[in-house]
Write a protein that holds these residues in place. Structure first.
Motif, PDB file in Angstrom:
ATOM      1  N   PRO A 389     -10.015 -94.974 -69.782  1.00 55.10           N
ATOM      2  CA  PRO A 389      -9.456 -93.946 -68.890  1.00 55.10           C
ATOM      3  C   PRO A 389     -10.460 -93.458 -67.834  1.00 55.10           C
ATOM      4  CG  PRO A 389      -8.786 -93.511 -71.135  1.00 55.10           C
ATOM      5  CD  PRO A 389      -9.760 -94.651 -71.200  1.00 55.10           C
ATOM      6  N   ASN A 393      -9.817 -94.066 -63.867  1.00 54.01           N
ATOM      7  CA  ASN A 393      -9.853 -92.922 -62.955  1.00 54.01           C
ATOM      8  C   ASN A 393     -10.806 -93.185 -61.797  1.00 54.01           C
ATOM      9  OD1 ASN A 393      -9.512 -90.179 -61.985  1.00 54.01           O
ATOM     10  ND2 ASN A 393     -11.551 -89.806 -62.845  1.00 54.01           N
ATOM     11  N   GLY A 396      -9.382 -95.374 -59.340  1.00 57.30           N
ATOM     12  CA  GLY A 396      -8.148 -94.871 -58.720  1.00 57.30           C
ATOM     13  C   GLY A 396      -6.930 -95.649 -59.180  1.00 57.30           C
ATOM     14  N   ALA A 398      -5.564 -95.204 -62.383  1.00 58.25           N
ATOM     15  CA  ALA A 398      -4.923 -94.569 -63.539  1.00 58.25           C
ATOM     16  C   ALA A 398      -3.492 -94.214 -63.175  1.00 58.25           C
ATOM     17  CB  ALA A 398      -5.700 -93.325 -63.932  1.00 58.25           C
ATOM     18  N   LYS A 399      -2.574 -94.484 -64.093  1.00 55.49           N
ATOM     19  CA  LYS A 399      -1.176 -94.073 -63.887  1.00 55.49           C
ATOM     20  C   LYS A 399      -1.082 -92.578 -64.092  1.00 55.49           C
ATOM     21  CE  LYS A 399       1.427 -98.126 -65.337  1.00 55.49           C
ATOM     22  NZ  LYS A 399       1.215 -98.681 -66.661  1.00 55.49           N
ATOM     23  N   MET A 400      -0.330 -91.901 -63.230  1.00 56.81           N
ATOM     24  CA  MET A 400      -0.185 -90.465 -63.420  1.00 56.81           C
ATOM     25  C   MET A 400       0.697 -90.192 -64.639  1.00 56.81           C
ATOM     26  SD  MET A 400       1.077 -87.510 -60.806  1.00 56.81           S
ATOM     27  CE  MET A 400      -0.103 -87.871 -59.521  1.00 56.81           C
ATOM     28  N   TYR A 401       0.270 -89.198 -65.396  1.00 56.70           N
ATOM     29  CA  TYR A 401       1.042 -88.758 -66.551  1.00 56.70           C
ATOM     30  C   TYR A 401       1.852 -87.556 -66.098  1.00 56.70           C
ATOM     31  CZ  TYR A 401       1.894 -86.952 -71.272  1.00 56.70           C
ATOM     32  OH  TYR A 401       2.469 -86.494 -72.429  1.00 56.70           O
ATOM     33  N   GLY A 402       3.141 -87.728 -65.900  1.00 55.39           N
ATOM     34  CA  GLY A 402       3.967 -86.683 -65.300  1.00 55.39           C
ATOM     35  C   GLY A 402       4.095 -86.973 -63.811  1.00 55.39           C
TER      36      GLY A 402
ATOM     37  N   ARG B  49      -9.385 -87.281 -71.572  1.00 54.21           N
ATOM     38  CA  ARG B  49     -10.480 -87.743 -70.725  1.00 54.21           C
ATOM     39  C   ARG B  49      -9.975 -88.811 -69.738  1.00 54.21           C
ATOM     40  NH1 ARG B  49     -15.778 -85.447 -70.617  1.00 54.21           N
ATOM     41  NH2 ARG B  49     -16.057 -85.581 -72.875  1.00 54.21           N
ATOM     42  N   GLY B  50     -10.211 -88.577 -68.471  1.00 56.63           N
ATOM     43  CA  GLY B  50      -9.880 -89.578 -67.455  1.00 56.63           C
ATOM     44  C   GLY B  50      -8.400 -89.669 -67.095  1.00 56.63           C
ATOM     45  N   ILE B  51      -7.540 -89.012 -67.858  1.00 52.71           N
ATOM     46  CA  ILE B  51      -6.095 -89.104 -67.599  1.00 52.71           C
ATOM     47  C   ILE B  51      -5.753 -88.285 -66.361  1.00 52.71           C
ATOM     48  CG2 ILE B  51      -3.767 -88.709 -68.541  1.00 52.71           C
ATOM     49  CD1 ILE B  51      -5.337 -90.697 -70.208  1.00 52.71           C
ATOM     50  N   VAL B  52      -4.957 -88.872 -65.462  1.00 54.47           N
ATOM     51  CA  VAL B  52      -4.535 -88.183 -64.247  1.00 54.47           C
ATOM     52  C   VAL B  52      -3.232 -87.456 -64.538  1.00 54.47           C
ATOM     53  CG1 VAL B  52      -3.889 -88.459 -61.829  1.00 54.47           C
ATOM     54  CG2 VAL B  52      -5.591 -89.983 -62.840  1.00 54.47           C
ATOM     55  N   PRO B  53      -3.257 -86.127 -64.555  1.00 53.90           N
ATOM     56  CA  PRO B  53      -2.030 -85.411 -64.898  1.00 53.90           C
ATOM     57  C   PRO B  53      -1.196 -85.098 -63.661  1.00 53.90           C
ATOM     58  CG  PRO B  53      -4.034 -84.128 -65.417  1.00 53.90           C
ATOM     59  CD  PRO B  53      -4.398 -85.205 -64.456  1.00 53.90           C
ATOM     60  N   GLY B  54       0.096 -85.048 -63.822  1.00 55.19           N
ATOM     61  CA  GLY B  54       0.953 -84.457 -62.818  1.00 55.19           C
ATOM     62  C   GLY B  54       0.851 -82.942 -62.920  1.00 55.19           C
ATOM     63  N   ASP B  56       3.351 -80.946 -63.297  1.00 55.85           N
ATOM     64  CA  ASP B  56       4.334 -80.480 -64.279  1.00 55.85           C
ATOM     65  C   ASP B  56       3.805 -80.591 -65.710  1.00 55.85           C
ATOM     66  OD1 ASP B  56       4.393 -83.271 -64.121  1.00 55.85           O
ATOM     67  OD2 ASP B  56       6.442 -83.369 -63.361  1.00 55.85           O
ATOM     68  N   THR B  57       3.350 -81.790 -66.066  1.00 52.95           N
ATOM     69  CA  THR B  57       2.839 -82.004 -67.422  1.00 52.95           C
ATOM     70  C   THR B  57       1.608 -81.147 -67.688  1.00 52.95           C
ATOM     71  OG1 THR B  57       1.635 -83.898 -66.534  1.00 52.95           O
ATOM     72  CG2 THR B  57       3.694 -84.358 -67.683  1.00 52.95           C
ATOM     73  N   TYR B  71       8.227 -82.386 -72.190  1.00 51.68           N
ATOM     74  CA  TYR B  71       8.409 -82.684 -70.760  1.00 51.68           C
ATOM     75  C   TYR B  71       9.825 -83.172 -70.491  1.00 51.68           C
ATOM     76  CZ  TYR B  71       7.542 -84.806 -66.176  1.00 51.68           C
ATOM     77  OH  TYR B  71       7.583 -85.145 -64.853  1.00 51.68           O
ATOM     78  N   ARG B 344      -9.943 -88.493 -51.777  1.00 52.97           N
ATOM     79  CA  ARG B 344      -8.897 -89.452 -52.171  1.00 52.97           C
ATOM     80  C   ARG B 344      -7.486 -88.967 -51.834  1.00 52.97           C
ATOM     81  NH1 ARG B 344      -9.995 -91.789 -58.172  1.00 52.97           N
ATOM     82  NH2 ARG B 344     -12.221 -92.163 -58.070  1.00 52.97           N
TER      83      ARG B 344
END
Lengths: 403, 403
Positions: A389, A393, A396, A398-402, B49-54, B56-57, B71, B344
């Protein structure tokens, strides 16, 4: 430029202090320190706090493959690393040429026979038993891999290589399935036939005359079943390549569907050609988003209890490999798969320092890079599963979560 | 006085260095630094760690609602934010007025039509199709929400807003259930009828004469199903209110059963009235234990790549909002929902600094408050799911685990 990244794994990098300093602490490493000053550090447990990882599980975990779900056992990884193309359902083992006298194993390595001798003996082991194809490939010195290909097999049988000398024990099924029973029978039959074949082979006849340990039996361990799993590029959405000398690491890469780049002089030993690996990584970055570079010797020095050798090898990495990687402009992650303590000569569960460098990234501006300085790193404590992860990141990707 | 708390979320607060410093680092923020000196900091990954959040989430997670469980998709949150009262089973979408020419989407925003135009066109979209009620509400400029209310519907259909220009594609069911098939049919029928309605609407006839892009189609995305879930006060045992300009954040609050306080001038834009929000928070603390204040513009500046604007806006927050919040005597948590990097122009998975200030609390006495200083914070590294337990503990409202 699109962001690219190099993951440099120095096997068994973490260590305990020897005369007050760990080999990594003691090493002069100006090029790594330049990266450290601009990068971020942390301490990592590959699997979990205090857990002692194998090299196989730790690499799978770092590359995003939870071992509980994806670990196939050591055998299939070694077989893939040796260049055997496995198909789903294959049972694979690590195999040693050994010396047996009567019913006693007297040398687990048959006097560490040469690659050429092992190669010449391969044909005595490749055969068909009932409807099972036996594929043997010699790898390095007395080492090799055995694959059983056929229907109705199981990896759940006892090894015939017990990691110690003494009475040879036949393989037994470890559950009551017909598959385990059949597979133990195949291994035992193979062992008997191979022993007869090997003892009548001219090489052994000559070794007997020269009073050298005979390579007159094949003993197996590390059984596992190969299954096709999700590929690295499907899992992560990036394409990756592996540069490694050691068989296992090539095997891990092939298992997860990553391209393996063969590099002349990359041997997986203390004499490996670090510059050649660096240039290969540089070239690979033209095509791949992610290049995993593995260096084995740090671990080998630890297993030999040679802290000074480990320190000097780290200095060699700093001098010969790091500048080439740095010039690529890619982001660089430097870490180990686990700690291997020179004072214990074995893998340990101590945390491993990790350094993440990207040109325009965040920096904790630490002046050292080692087990101690990393305690003050900006990442704090991370797990092996966090590495991909973090890398995605940076890329660039990483899939967005939400949303 | 009973302890109260303000959770101030500066959207997209975390960043990467621009000319050596992040906007938060570069900002002059004497009032925040006063809190920092007495408070505790940490670095936070909202999800992992490293997760790209929206957005909303990440808000759901920070407020104690695990997104994997709670969600509902973006649509229902936006619809709730727009003030539509949803009932269990409603399917909601984000919707855009767009321009279609032949079968090609030529403008996803119909020339960013005014709120008043969008409002005037609402009636062309509200209708009944078979036994399904279609509820449309315009929100801001070309944006709106669509709710489908009826039996036997599913959110598992493809969007008709593909986030890019070019050929318009009908919605298709994403599974083989009759519910998905029916819902895609409703959306496609709606799209066809709405197009005819809109093209004959005097507004569009006038726009055509003036050579302005027509608002002649509605395209949808972010489908989700609304279900009633456990309320904030039931989950946490405290009563909370939300002060936000942005539709989404009001929607998140309503979804979790939190009161939303309407504040004149709180727009969710760069021109939002920060003082008004501060006074509203002050007033809300008379009634509520917990006031969640959301500021959107930090994220908007990042999406525009405007690091200087972001810095100045943080300075404005420090000057106009923080002193009002500080005077309330409440504990204050300042953080972001995720990092949005100006370099970015998008959400990233980099950690976010978090500052927790309570008058009689612990202090790590840091002199800065930013992505770098927080690396040395007393909390170390935390996750979004840790925020509510930290808050409940400060409030003295945490349930004992055991006895």
């Amino acid at each position: 430029m699109t962001q690219k990244i190099i993951l440099l794994i120095l096997d068994g990098l973490g260590d305990l202090p020897v005369s007050g300093k760990t080999p990594l602490q003691a090493a002069k490493k100006p090029n790594i320190l330049k990266l450290a000053l601009k990068g971020m550090q942390g301490l990592m447990s590959t699997i979990g706090r205090g857990i002692v990882p194998g090299s196989d599980t730790s690499h799978l975990q770092i590359l995003g493959y939870e071992p509980d779900k994806y670990y196939p056992g050591r055998g299939p990884l070694e077989a893939l690393g040796a260049g055997i193309k496995l198909i789903s359902g294959d049972i694979a083992f690590r195999a040693n040429f050994a010396t047996i006298l009567g019913n006693k194993i007297t040398d687990r390595r048959a006097g560490r026979i040469d690659n050429s001798i092992a190669k010449a003996l391969e044909k005595e082991i490749n055969m068909q038993i009932d409807n099972v194809q036996v594929i043997f490939k010699a790898t390095f010195e007395h080492r090799g891999v055995i694959v059983l290909r056929g229907k109705g097999l199981s990896a759940n049988i006892s090894p015939t290589d017990l990691h110690c000398l003494g009475e040879f024990k036949l393989s037994v099924p470890l559950d009551s399935t017909p598959e385990a029973k059949k597979t133990a029978y195949i291994i035992n039959t193979l062992t008997r036939i191979v022993r007869a074949n090997l003892e009548s082979n001219p090489i052994n006849i000559e070794r007997k005359q020269k009073n050298l340990p005979l390579a007159n039996i094949i003993i197996v361990r590390g059984s596992g079943t190969f299954r096709n799993i999700i590929k690295f590029n499907e899992m992560h959405g990036i394409i990756g390549a592996c540069i490694a000398g050691g068989t296992l690491y090539k095997g891990v890469a092939r298992y997860i569907g990553m391209d393996v780049i063969d590099v002349q002089g990359a041997t997986g030993t203390k004499n490996t050609n670090l510059k050649a690996k660096g240039y290969a990584a540089q070239k690979a970055l033209e095509k791949y988003d992610f290049v995993f570079v593995h260096v084995k010797a740090t671990d080998s020095f630890s297993h030999d209890g040679d802290a000074k050798g480990k320190r000097k090898f780290i200095e060699k990495i700093d001098k010969e490999l790091i500048p080439i990687l740095e010039k690529t402009g890619a982001a660089i992650v430097i870490t180990g798969d686990h700690s291997t303590a020179c004072t214990r000569k074995c893998h340990t569960g101590y945390e491993i320092p990790i350094l993440v460098y990207e040109k325009e990234g965040r920096s904790d501006a630490l002046k050292g890079f080692d087990e101690i300085s990393a305690m003050k790193g900006g990442f704090g404590y991370i797990l092996g599963k966090d590495v991909m992860p973090i890398i995605l990141n940076i890329l660039g990707k990483a899939k967005m979560y939400g949303s």
